[in-house]
Enzyme design. Structure first.
Site, PDB file in Angstrom:
ATOM      1  N   CYS A   1       0.287   5.364   2.216  1.00 13.80           N
ATOM      2  CA  CYS A   1      -0.074   3.895   2.134  1.00 13.80           C
ATOM      3  C   CYS A   1      -0.085   2.490   2.940  1.00 13.80           C
ATOM      4  O   CYS A   1       0.112   2.001   2.498  1.00 13.80           O
ATOM      5  CB  CYS A   1       0.885   2.891   0.374  1.00 13.80           C
ATOM      6  SG  CYS A   1       2.769   3.453   1.210  1.00 13.80           S
TER       7      CYS A   1
ATOM      8  N   HIS B   1      -3.437 -15.737   8.440  1.00 15.17           N
ATOM      9  CA  HIS B   1      -4.300 -16.386   7.575  1.00 15.17           C
ATOM     10  C   HIS B   1      -5.765 -15.756   7.583  1.00 15.17           C
ATOM     11  O   HIS B   1      -6.084 -15.778   6.171  1.00 15.17           O
ATOM     12  CB  HIS B   1      -3.725 -17.782   7.259  1.00 15.17           C
ATOM     13  CG  HIS B   1      -4.024 -17.718   6.221  1.00 15.17           C
ATOM     14  ND1 HIS B   1      -4.070 -17.974   4.841  1.00 15.17           N
ATOM     15  CD2 HIS B   1      -5.375 -18.844   5.362  1.00 15.17           C
ATOM     16  CE1 HIS B   1      -4.291 -17.857   3.859  1.00 15.17           C
ATOM     17  NE2 HIS B   1      -5.447 -19.333   3.977  1.00 15.17           N
TER      18      HIS B   1
ATOM     19  N   GLU C   1       8.342   6.614   5.659  1.00 13.47           N
ATOM     20  CA  GLU C   1       7.728   6.224   7.025  1.00 13.47           C
ATOM     21  C   GLU C   1       9.467   6.310   7.857  1.00 13.47           C
ATOM     22  O   GLU C   1       8.406   5.365   9.924  1.00 13.47           O
ATOM     23  CB  GLU C   1       7.590   4.325   7.048  1.00 13.47           C
ATOM     24  CG  GLU C   1       8.593   3.510   5.316  1.00 13.47           C
ATOM     25  CD  GLU C   1       8.174   2.356   5.821  1.00 13.47           C
ATOM     26  OE1 GLU C   1       7.079   2.061   5.874  1.00 13.47           O
ATOM     27  OE2 GLU C   1       9.014   2.294   4.402  1.00 13.47           O
TER      28      GLU C   1
ATOM     29  N   ASP D   1       4.254   2.354  10.041  1.00 10.93           N
ATOM     30  CA  ASP D   1       5.593   2.171  10.813  1.00 10.93           C
ATOM     31  C   ASP D   1       5.887   3.279  10.538  1.00 10.93           C
ATOM     32  O   ASP D   1       6.291   3.983  12.243  1.00 10.93           O
ATOM     33  CB  ASP D   1       6.655   2.074   9.681  1.00 10.93           C
ATOM     34  CG  ASP D   1       6.916   0.204   8.823  1.00 10.93           C
ATOM     35  OD1 ASP D   1       7.517  -0.189   9.639  1.00 10.93           O
ATOM     36  OD2 ASP D   1       7.254  -0.236   8.012  1.00 10.93           O
TER      37      ASP D   1
END
Ligand code: PEP
Ligand code: MG
Length: 573
Positions: free
Chosen positions: A501, A188, A430, A454
């Site tokens: 992306c 986080h 991907e 990926d």
């Protein structure tokens, strides 16, 4: 002077006093209560007060860190309504335990139950249960919450780790950087630091906790080094580094609203990867020309039930409104693998990355998928939304998705609800099968967006979350570059635009090659947009085409990198 080495989590240099954050631990004393009804009432009042606090914290978090993070507090509130947890605590109080002990025992049991589950997502929620337990304990003890909101002068936050509760109320204007003992690049703290553009080091070990309150620290988020109590000579060197870093960032940001046009006049589209309307606003400040990837999965995580069509519609519409006429590519649900969702009962699989995830779940659960499609279609009325399907492996998946999209349209027409009549449908490339057969897929789609995160893991058979094989995971390997070339050529052959992306789109070593390969659109974390645009403005498309030819014919990622850096136009050469 002492130096600590951690994981570089967010680039840049910070220099300042440490704000060492130790959350207040409340000691729990055991005693027998005679009036159990009064004790139950005291417990219920504390739970109610905690829930009120959580509503307030959620509201504040919405304003500072956005609705995705804020949603975590909704999950916290739900824990305080969970009958398993409440019954266990109430039973103990009825048996004569004081509320504090009953609460601590109940929380420990509940957290241990979650921690023992196979599901890694639920296991991680154990920390949230402890977080909530501490909140109720504080209320019972009448102790003020000591949060990062007590920072009143600029400081570097030092902590074991930071939870969303910790950071939500922090004044971002006063925090210079983060240095934590635990955590990795996707923790986080690391994500937050990158989102707001602050230098950060994570996973620097327990020595971090020996840092004294107010001690001067130099934080180098690019190298992962923290220097404690620096001498004057070191301080002055790093002050210069910081001035240069800030100046470079500001200069890039200043020019970030200008288009990315090469020296020989070719324009490239630079858009952002975002999660919600809040990040959409910050993307615009960083010069984003639209959204290349709206990660809708955030709306589905950290909650107890699926978001309704209405809730999804409002969330997508909020983003659309921020972006106005600019394009917004909404990726349909990409969950499973490393993104489990407990209420969907996805189950355990031996190879989750090769299993039931993303479009596979959407096609197997048409109602879930069509609910999302209807929400996107509705939000698209009057805006420039596009739909993108994740994890496409075969042509038949696109055809099935198209059929369901037609059904979703039909259902909205029957309900006489306004929606975007014509909406573009693209896919993420991907999976190697999609890249290799992109000539067969191109006629069926409006665009391709290559998911290099990926694509790299599947092509090199290299789990993107496994640090032991991290040395193999490299999107500049020629095998990935060759697949990208194939996808761009096939897309263009059928008149379709092609973007990237994945993280590669914002990698300064990859951008010259992607420009040379003829990529149309680059979608990345907002903070990397200014540097990307500024780099593209220094490139010459003709020269980059030659560079692309060269790098496609070498054998290793290292060779690709050195060729790119040697190219005279690259400022890093
Ligand atoms: C990708 O795979 O490159 C991508 C952008 O999607 P994610 O990182 O969400 O898998
Ligand atoms: Mg992906």
């Amino acid at each position: 002077m002492q130096s600590l080495k951690g994981i570089p989590a967010s680039e840049g240099i910070a220099i300042g006093p440490a704000f060492v954050y130790h959350p207040v631990a409340i000691s729990v004393e055991r005693h027998v209560v005679a009036d159990t009804e009064a004790e139950l009432a005291r417990f219920h009042a504390a739970v109610e007060r905690s829930k009120e606090q959580l509503v307030q914290v959620q509201r504040e978090a919405q304003a500072t860190v956005g609705s995705n993070t804020a949603a975590i507090f909704e999950a916290h509130r739900m824990f305080l309504e969970d009958p398993t947890l409440l019954d266990a605590i109430e039973e103990r109080i009825r048996g004569g335990q004081n509320a504090e002990v009953a609460l601590a025992d109940g929380i420990n049991l509940f957290a241990a139950m979650l921690a023992a589950l196979d599901d890694s997502y639920l296991r991680e929620r154990a920390a949230d249960v402890h977080d909530v337990g501490q909140r109720v304990l504080r209320v019972l003890a009448g102790v003020e919450e000591k949060a990062l909101s007590s920072i009143h002068t600029p400081a570097i936050v030092v902590a074991q780790d930071l939870t969303p509760s910790d950071t939500a109320q922090m004044n971002k204007e006063l925090v210079l950087g983060f240095c934590t003992a635990s955590g990795g690049t996707t923790s986080h703290t690391a994500i937050l630091a990158r989102m707001i553009g602050l230098p950060a080091i994570v996973g620097a070990g327990d020595q971090v906790l020996q840092i004294q309150q107010g001690e001067t620290i130099i934080l180098d988020g690019t190298s992962g080094e923290a220097i404690l109590a620096p001498d004057d000579a070191t301080l002055s060197i790093y002050r210069e580094h910081r001035v240069a870093w800030v100046a470079a960032r500001e200069a890039a940001k200043g020019a970030a609203q200008l288009p990315a046009v090469t020296r020989d006049g070719h324009r490239f589209e630079i858009v952002a990867n975002i999660g919600d309307a809040e990040s959409a606003k910050s993307a615009l400040e960083f010069g984003a020309e639209g959204v290349g990837l709206l990660r809708t999965e955030f709306l589905f995580l950290d909650r107890a039930a699926m978001p309704s069509e209405e809730e999804q519609y409002r969330a997508y519409l909020e983003v659309a409104k921020v972006m106005g006429k600019r394009p917004v590519i909404v990726r349909t649900l990409d969950i499973g693998g490393d993104k489990p969702v407990p209420y969907l009962n996805l189950g355990q699989e031996a190879n989750p990355f090769l299993g039931w995830r993303a479009i596979r779940i959407s096609l197997a659960q048409p109602e879930l998928f069509k609910t999302q499609l209807r929400a996107i279609l509705r939000a698209g009325a009057g805006y420039n939304l596009k739909i993108m399907l994740p994890m496409i492996a075969t042509l038949s998946e696109i055809k099935q998705a198209r059929r369901l999209l037609d059904e979703a349209r039909q259902e909205l027409s029957e309900r006489r609800i306004e929606f975007a009549e014509s909406i573009e449908l693209g896919i993420m490339v991907e999976i190697p099968s999609a890249a290799i057969t992109s000539d067969l897929l191109a006629p069926e789609v409006d665009f391709f967006s290559i998911g290099t995160n990926d694509l790299t893991q599947y092509t090199l058979a290299c789990d993107r979350t496994n640090t032991r094989v991290a040395g193999l995971y490299d999107h500049l390997h020629p095998c990935i570059l060759r697949l990208i070339r194939t996808v761009i050529e096939n897309g263009h052959r059928f008149g379709k635009w092609v973007g990237v992306c994945g993280e590669m789109a914002g990698d300064l070593d990859a951008i010259p090659v992607l420009v040379g390969l003829g990529l149309d659109e680059f979608s990345m974390s907002a903070a990397t947009i200014p540097a990307t645009k500024s780099l593209i403005r220094q490139l010459d498309l003709g020269a980059m085409r030659e560079l692309a030819e060269q790098v496609l014919n070498v054998a290793t990622a290292e060779q690709v990198r050195s060729l790119v850096r040697a190219a005279a136009t690259n400022p890093r050469a």
